[in-house]
Design a protein around this motif. Structure first.
Motif, PDB file in Angstrom:
ATOM      1  N   HIS A  25      36.152  24.986  57.618  1.00  9.95           N
ATOM      2  CA  HIS A  25      36.845  24.015  58.067  1.00  9.95           C
ATOM      3  C   HIS A  25      38.312  23.552  57.522  1.00  9.95           C
ATOM      4  O   HIS A  25      39.198  23.076  58.229  1.00  9.95           O
ATOM      5  N   ALA A  26      38.133  23.696  56.210  1.00 11.34           N
ATOM      6  CA  ALA A  26      39.371  23.708  55.553  1.00 11.34           C
ATOM      7  C   ALA A  26      40.439  24.680  55.471  1.00 11.34           C
ATOM      8  O   ALA A  26      41.545  24.482  55.380  1.00 11.34           O
ATOM      9  N   GLY A  27      39.936  25.698  56.139  1.00  9.43           N
ATOM     10  CA  GLY A  27      40.916  26.872  56.706  1.00  9.43           C
ATOM     11  C   GLY A  27      40.550  28.209  56.091  1.00  9.43           C
ATOM     12  O   GLY A  27      40.080  28.382  55.062  1.00  9.43           O
ATOM     13  N   VAL A  28      40.328  28.885  57.208  1.00 10.96           N
ATOM     14  CA  VAL A  28      39.563  30.571  56.626  1.00 10.96           C
ATOM     15  C   VAL A  28      40.510  31.393  56.000  1.00 10.96           C
ATOM     16  O   VAL A  28      40.165  31.730  54.816  1.00 10.96           O
ATOM     17  N   ALA A  29      41.556  31.372  56.483  1.00 10.34           N
ATOM     18  CA  ALA A  29      42.546  32.124  55.668  1.00 10.34           C
ATOM     19  C   ALA A  29      42.674  31.579  54.065  1.00 10.34           C
ATOM     20  O   ALA A  29      42.804  32.325  53.201  1.00 10.34           O
ATOM     21  N   ARG A  30      42.972  30.332  54.183  1.00  9.34           N
ATOM     22  CA  ARG A  30      43.328  29.767  52.896  1.00  9.34           C
ATOM     23  C   ARG A  30      42.114  29.851  52.010  1.00  9.34           C
ATOM     24  O   ARG A  30      42.493  29.946  50.688  1.00  9.34           O
ATOM     25  N   ARG A  92      28.369  42.091  56.316  1.00  9.51           N
ATOM     26  CA  ARG A  92      29.089  43.598  56.151  1.00  9.51           C
ATOM     27  C   ARG A  92      30.434  43.040  56.693  1.00  9.51           C
ATOM     28  O   ARG A  92      31.532  43.658  56.112  1.00  9.51           O
ATOM     29  N   ARG A  93      30.440  42.234  57.709  1.00  9.36           N
ATOM     30  CA  ARG A  93      32.054  42.393  58.475  1.00  9.36           C
ATOM     31  C   ARG A  93      32.632  41.199  57.741  1.00  9.36           C
ATOM     32  O   ARG A  93      33.951  41.560  57.518  1.00  9.36           O
ATOM     33  N   TRP A  94      32.142  40.545  56.999  1.00 10.06           N
ATOM     34  CA  TRP A  94      32.890  39.247  56.512  1.00 10.06           C
ATOM     35  C   TRP A  94      32.904  39.237  55.081  1.00 10.06           C
ATOM     36  O   TRP A  94      33.010  38.053  54.578  1.00 10.06           O
ATOM     37  N   ASN A  95      32.764  40.145  54.350  1.00 12.12           N
ATOM     38  CA  ASN A  95      32.254  40.086  52.774  1.00 12.12           C
ATOM     39  C   ASN A  95      33.608  40.391  51.861  1.00 12.12           C
ATOM     40  O   ASN A  95      33.563  40.534  50.819  1.00 12.12           O
ATOM     41  N   ASN A  96      34.862  40.432  52.581  1.00 12.16           N
ATOM     42  CA  ASN A  96      36.063  40.549  51.808  1.00 12.16           C
ATOM     43  C   ASN A  96      37.117  39.763  52.554  1.00 12.16           C
ATOM     44  O   ASN A  96      36.918  39.516  53.674  1.00 12.16           O
ATOM     45  N   LEU A 100      38.628  38.450  56.700  1.00 16.35           N
ATOM     46  CA  LEU A 100      38.672  37.017  56.881  1.00 16.35           C
ATOM     47  C   LEU A 100      39.976  36.494  57.493  1.00 16.35           C
ATOM     48  O   LEU A 100      40.338  35.901  58.437  1.00 16.35           O
ATOM     49  N   GLU A 101      41.250  36.883  56.725  1.00 16.99           N
ATOM     50  CA  GLU A 101      42.341  36.531  56.904  1.00 16.99           C
ATOM     51  C   GLU A 101      42.944  37.154  58.166  1.00 16.99           C
ATOM     52  O   GLU A 101      43.798  36.430  58.882  1.00 16.99           O
ATOM     53  N   ARG A 102      42.498  38.186  58.635  1.00 13.43           N
ATOM     54  CA  ARG A 102      42.880  39.017  59.561  1.00 13.43           C
ATOM     55  C   ARG A 102      42.335  38.521  61.097  1.00 13.43           C
ATOM     56  O   ARG A 102      42.821  38.736  62.163  1.00 13.43           O
ATOM     57  N   ASP A 103      41.102  37.850  60.936  1.00  8.25           N
ATOM     58  CA  ASP A 103      40.230  37.424  62.254  1.00  8.25           C
ATOM     59  C   ASP A 103      39.766  36.034  61.824  1.00  8.25           C
ATOM     60  O   ASP A 103      38.456  36.210  62.009  1.00  8.25           O
TER      61      ASP A 103
END
Length: 136
Positions: A25-30, A92-96, A100-103
């Motif tokens: 909620h605070a920002g995935v990329a951040r 596996r998809r989101w452990n880096n 997360l920044e890309r999608d």
């Protein structure tokens, strides 16, 4: 059967899900690096939890003199297979951080679906299964 450790792991996993939700909620990329670390940490707890359930709890339930509890245990175990597979793919998809920044939107959609299933499942165990085990 003492299930205190299982119950504590549920608390830890539910706290992990809540933390991931706040960071998203605070920002995935951040917060990508922290989210990725949170997923890795939560995955370790989930893997341990599932392994011990499969090696100890479910076999004990299958041997229970309470036939209904044995059936319930089998049903919970079978249901967990699909949930565990979904979670493993999610982790596996989101452990880096780069993923997360890309999608961000993909992560949000995946997290809403997969983590909701994990959360709901643990709530059902807490409400419908664990009290029956403790009553034995």
């Amino acid at each position: 059967m003492n299930i205190d450790k299982f119950k504590q792991q549920h608390v830890d996993i539910l706290q992990g899900i809540a933390t991931l939700r706040r960071m998203a909620h605070a920002g995935v990329a951040r917060n990508a690096a922290e989210i990725a670390r949170g997923i890795v940490a939560m995955s370790a707890t989930i893997k341990l939890h599932l392994a011990v359930e499969d090696r100890a709890m479910y076999p004990a339930l299958a041997r229970s003199a309470d036939a209904d509890l044995a059936r319930t245990g089998r049903a919970f175990q079978e249901e967990m297979d699909a949930i565990a597979q979904s979670y493993e793919a999610f982790a596996r998809r989101w452990n880096n951080a780069r993923s997360l920044e890309r999608d961000e939107d993909g992560f949000r959609a995946d997290a809403n679906s997969v983590l909701r299933r994990v959360h709901e499942r643990m709530q059902r165990e807490n409400r419908d299964l664990y009290p029956r085990i403790e009553a034995l």
